[in-house]
Design an enzyme around this catalytic site. Structure first.
Site, PDB file in Angstrom:
ATOM      1  N   HIS A  37      44.883  48.332  26.666  1.00 12.73           N
ATOM      2  CA  HIS A  37      45.266  48.576  28.055  1.00 12.73           C
ATOM      3  C   HIS A  37      45.312  47.242  28.787  1.00 12.73           C
ATOM      4  CE1 HIS A  37      40.872  48.364  28.115  1.00 12.73           C
ATOM      5  NE2 HIS A  37      41.029  47.843  29.320  1.00 12.73           N
ATOM      6  N   HIS A 120      46.192  40.837  31.178  1.00 12.69           N
ATOM      7  CA  HIS A 120      46.139  40.626  29.735  1.00 12.69           C
ATOM      8  C   HIS A 120      45.742  41.915  29.025  1.00 12.69           C
ATOM      9  CE1 HIS A 120      41.937  40.332  30.938  1.00 12.69           C
ATOM     10  NE2 HIS A 120      41.632  40.693  29.695  1.00 12.69           N
TER      11      HIS A 120
END
Length: 185
Positions: A37, A120
């Site tokens: 995620h 990220h």
């Protein structure tokens, strides 16, 4: 007490591409593909009432879907590497979405996020990996082709109090108001 955070889910096909980067680094605990995620706002451990307030407050977020471009294999931690990540380009739509969520959480009494937002996807958490081993891992992977997608929603995840990496449970999902007109390659 649930531990909460908001995030963009990673589509299965993107996750499978990222999973090909796993392996070859001693001290790495690789994250399961289904737990990939892009965290927008870590909220932390909250009581049930605050969890309900957070869930309801996030329904106010009405934005067009951002375009997410994953484009750089990297590490966090410098001389004491702690994670292997794939950085996302800080598209203004992602930064604005995160900033709106930050404002909402602060209105609910959450402490300000201490770290600067760096979009990220974490691929591995590191324990005892030397900076040289991490540098060798990154250089062996060479060129990293950009991966693009446009999410249909952001989610409120819960996780158990652990060392990280999942499993994560979607507590609520918030669809984007409209998709951006830009083509996703």
């Amino acid at each position: 007490m649930p531990r909460l955070f908001t995030a963009l889910e990673i589509p299965a096909e993107i996750g499978e591409s990222l999973a090909r980067l796993r392996g070859g680094l001693s001290g790495a605990r690789w994250i399961d593909v289904e737990n990939y995620h892009l965290t927008l706002r870590f909220i932390g451990d909250v009581d049930d009432r605050t969890a309900r307030d957070v869930e309801h407050a996030l329904y106010a977020v009405r934005r067009a879907a951002p375009i997410v471009t994953l484009g750089e294999l990297s590490a966090f931690g410098g001389d004491k590497p702690r994670a292997i990540v794939v950085r996302a380009r800080p598209d203004p739509a992602i930064v604005e979405l995160q900033a709106e969520q930050e404002r909402l959480m602060r209105r609910l009494g959450a402490a300000p996020e201490a770290r600067k937002f760096t979009p990220h996807v974490t691929l591995a958490r590191l324990r005892g990996a030397s900076p040289m081993a991490v540098a060798d891992y990154l250089s062996a992977r060479g060129y990293f082709p950009s991966l693009k997608f446009s999410p249909t929603r952001f989610v409120l995840y819960s996780s158990r109090n652990s060392v990280g990496g999942g499993p994560y449970v979607v507590e609520a999902a918030y669809p984007f108001a409209a998709r951006r007109e830009e083509a996703v390659a």
